[in-house]
Every structure is written in C-alpha cells, then in structure tokens.
Design a protein around this motif. Structure first.
Motif, PDB file in Angstrom:
ATOM      1  N   GLY A  10       0.115  -2.698  -9.104  1.00 61.47           N
ATOM      2  CA  GLY A  10      -0.241  -3.959  -8.470  1.00 61.47           C
ATOM      3  C   GLY A  10      -0.600  -3.767  -7.017  1.00 61.47           C
ATOM      4  O   GLY A  10      -0.803  -2.633  -6.561  1.00 61.47           O
ATOM      5  N   LEU A  11      -0.675  -4.886  -6.307  1.00 60.41           N
ATOM      6  CA  LEU A  11      -0.996  -4.894  -4.883  1.00 60.41           C
ATOM      7  C   LEU A  11       0.302  -5.001  -4.091  1.00 60.41           C
ATOM      8  O   LEU A  11       1.127  -5.899  -4.360  1.00 60.41           O
ATOM      9  CB  LEU A  11      -1.910  -6.076  -4.573  1.00 60.41           C
ATOM     10  CG  LEU A  11      -2.254  -6.327  -3.102  1.00 60.41           C
ATOM     11  CD1 LEU A  11      -3.041  -5.157  -2.533  1.00 60.41           C
ATOM     12  CD2 LEU A  11      -3.036  -7.631  -2.964  1.00 60.41           C
ATOM     13  N   VAL A  12       0.492  -4.117  -3.129  1.00 65.89           N
ATOM     14  CA  VAL A  12       1.706  -4.104  -2.325  1.00 65.89           C
ATOM     15  C   VAL A  12       1.333  -3.795  -0.881  1.00 65.89           C
ATOM     16  O   VAL A  12       0.413  -3.005  -0.639  1.00 65.89           O
ATOM     17  CB  VAL A  12       2.718  -3.071  -2.896  1.00 65.89           C
ATOM     18  CG1 VAL A  12       2.142  -1.672  -2.867  1.00 65.89           C
ATOM     19  CG2 VAL A  12       4.036  -3.130  -2.169  1.00 65.89           C
ATOM     20  N   PRO A  13       1.985  -4.411   0.106  1.00 65.72           N
ATOM     21  CA  PRO A  13       1.650  -4.131   1.504  1.00 65.72           C
ATOM     22  C   PRO A  13       2.199  -2.776   1.941  1.00 65.72           C
ATOM     23  O   PRO A  13       3.153  -2.248   1.331  1.00 65.72           O
ATOM     24  CB  PRO A  13       2.344  -5.265   2.269  1.00 65.72           C
ATOM     25  CG  PRO A  13       3.480  -5.654   1.395  1.00 65.72           C
ATOM     26  CD  PRO A  13       3.001  -5.475  -0.011  1.00 65.72           C
ATOM     27  N   GLY A  16       5.909  -1.231   1.560  1.00 69.24           N
ATOM     28  CA  GLY A  16       6.543  -1.864   0.409  1.00 69.24           C
ATOM     29  C   GLY A  16       6.944  -0.880  -0.668  1.00 69.24           C
ATOM     30  O   GLY A  16       6.754   0.337  -0.534  1.00 69.24           O
ATOM     31  N   SER A  17       7.499  -1.430  -1.745  1.00 69.79           N
ATOM     32  CA  SER A  17       7.980  -0.610  -2.860  1.00 69.79           C
ATOM     33  C   SER A  17       7.400  -1.118  -4.167  1.00 69.79           C
ATOM     34  O   SER A  17       7.022  -2.288  -4.289  1.00 69.79           O
ATOM     35  CB  SER A  17       9.519  -0.664  -2.941  1.00 69.79           C
ATOM     36  OG  SER A  17      10.100  -0.151  -1.774  1.00 69.79           O
ATOM     37  N   LEU A  18       7.372  -0.214  -5.143  1.00 73.59           N
ATOM     38  CA  LEU A  18       6.863  -0.551  -6.466  1.00 73.59           C
ATOM     39  C   LEU A  18       7.520   0.393  -7.461  1.00 73.59           C
ATOM     40  O   LEU A  18       7.778   1.565  -7.132  1.00 73.59           O
ATOM     41  CB  LEU A  18       5.346  -0.359  -6.490  1.00 73.59           C
ATOM     42  CG  LEU A  18       4.469  -1.208  -7.408  1.00 73.59           C
ATOM     43  CD1 LEU A  18       4.695  -2.698  -7.159  1.00 73.59           C
ATOM     44  CD2 LEU A  18       3.007  -0.860  -7.193  1.00 73.59           C
ATOM     45  N   SER A  84       8.636   4.040  -2.723  1.00 73.63           N
ATOM     46  CA  SER A  84       9.018   3.254  -1.556  1.00 73.63           C
ATOM     47  C   SER A  84       8.225   3.750  -0.345  1.00 73.63           C
ATOM     48  O   SER A  84       7.573   4.798  -0.397  1.00 73.63           O
ATOM     49  CB  SER A  84      10.518   3.355  -1.306  1.00 73.63           C
ATOM     50  OG  SER A  84      10.895   4.699  -1.094  1.00 73.63           O
ATOM     51  N   THR A  91      -2.901   4.540  -2.504  1.00 77.02           N
ATOM     52  CA  THR A  91      -3.755   3.743  -3.386  1.00 77.02           C
ATOM     53  C   THR A  91      -4.500   4.639  -4.369  1.00 77.02           C
ATOM     54  O   THR A  91      -5.179   5.582  -3.965  1.00 77.02           O
ATOM     55  CB  THR A  91      -4.770   2.934  -2.549  1.00 77.02           C
ATOM     56  OG1 THR A  91      -4.054   1.985  -1.748  1.00 77.02           O
ATOM     57  CG2 THR A  91      -5.750   2.199  -3.450  1.00 77.02           C
ATOM     58  N   VAL A 122      -2.545   1.083  -8.520  1.00 77.09           N
ATOM     59  CA  VAL A 122      -1.680   0.762  -7.382  1.00 77.09           C
ATOM     60  C   VAL A 122      -2.563   0.629  -6.147  1.00 77.09           C
ATOM     61  O   VAL A 122      -3.308   1.550  -5.821  1.00 77.09           O
ATOM     62  CB  VAL A 122      -0.607   1.855  -7.161  1.00 77.09           C
ATOM     63  CG1 VAL A 122       0.147   1.607  -5.859  1.00 77.09           C
ATOM     64  CG2 VAL A 122       0.344   1.911  -8.345  1.00 77.09           C
ATOM     65  N   VAL A 124      -2.354  -0.308  -2.091  1.00 77.80           N
ATOM     66  CA  VAL A 124      -1.515  -0.556  -0.917  1.00 77.80           C
ATOM     67  C   VAL A 124      -2.418  -1.099   0.181  1.00 77.80           C
ATOM     68  O   VAL A 124      -3.272  -0.379   0.699  1.00 77.80           O
ATOM     69  CB  VAL A 124      -0.790   0.717  -0.458  1.00 77.80           C
ATOM     70  CG1 VAL A 124       0.139   0.403   0.708  1.00 77.80           C
ATOM     71  CG2 VAL A 124      -0.022   1.336  -1.618  1.00 77.80           C
ATOM     72  N   SER A 126      -2.740  -4.548   3.270  1.00 82.70           N
ATOM     73  CA  SER A 126      -2.210  -5.774   3.871  1.00 82.70           C
ATOM     74  C   SER A 126      -3.203  -6.920   3.683  1.00 82.70           C
ATOM     75  O   SER A 126      -2.926  -8.052   4.069  1.00 82.70           O
ATOM     76  CB  SER A 126      -1.928  -5.549   5.357  1.00 82.70           C
ATOM     77  OG  SER A 126      -3.075  -5.044   6.004  1.00 82.70           O
TER      78      SER A 126
END
Length: 126
Positions: A10-13, A16-18, A84, A91, A122, A124, A126
C-alpha cells in the motif's frame, strides 16, 4: 507444488511501517526457505531478506538491516515481512519466493528460487 500469494502492500509515508504477508497453499511453507525480493521500475529484482528453513533469524540485505524482519506463522502457513522506518527508496513491487533446496551462499539470487508470488506494490510517499 506450493503456491504463494502476497498481500499487505500500500501507500505509506516516509518513516512509516507496513507488514507484508506471503500465504502459501498446496504445501507446508515451514519446510521451505522463504525470501522477499523487490523490483522498482527500470531496475533488476533485488534481494531484501530471507528466512532459512529451520531457522528463525532474518538474513537481510544491507539496505534492510535493522529495519525489516521476517517471521513465520506455521498455523496460518504464512511468512511475514515487517518493515519499519520506510524510505522513498523502498518503493517497489515486493515478491515472496520459496525453495526447498537452497544454500546460504545462493539466498540472494532470484534464479535459485522455484516458486514465486505475483507481487504486492509498496509505495513510500508523503
């Protein structure tokens, strides 16, 4: 034959963690060495981390050390990649791969793995 299906992308700033999941069917995944690779547009497929059969220690690429950890849930026949402190450079499309007969010196080579999932994106940003 073991079939692998990744999920959790997914999209994470940045920062962030996934957690990515690699769920297996057809065979018990706990008898396989499992690895995660990733591929960004225009780049080769790159080793991220591996979990050897019978071993609970994550073998990680330098870019992942201290940030990414793998684990198994044998009851769910699933392997996870906990990520993390994510960076924009993380990305990519992430793939899990499995093989029953692989030696430590070959863990980082995509060509050594017989079984692959379809990948999960994935991003990454903002």
């Amino acid at each position: 034959q073991v079939q692998l299906v990744e999920s959790g992308g997914g999209l994470v700033p940045p920062g962030g963690s996934l957690r990515l999941s690699c769920k297996a069917s057809g065979r018990a995944l706990n008898v396989y060495t499992v690895a995660w690779f990733r591929q960004a547009p225009g780049s080769d497929r790159e080793f991220v981390a591996a979990l050897k059969y019978g071993n609970s220690n994550t073998l990680a690429a330098n870019s992942a050390k201290g940030r990414f950890t793998m684990s198994r849930d044998n009851a769910k026949n699933t392997v996870y990649l906990q990520m993390s402190s994510l960076e924009r450079e993380d990305t990519a499309v992430y793939y899990c791969a499995a093989d029953r007969q692989i030696i430590t010196s070959s863990l980082r080579l995509p060509s050594q793995y017989d079984h692959w999932g379809q990948g999960t994106q994935v991003t990454v940003s903002s």
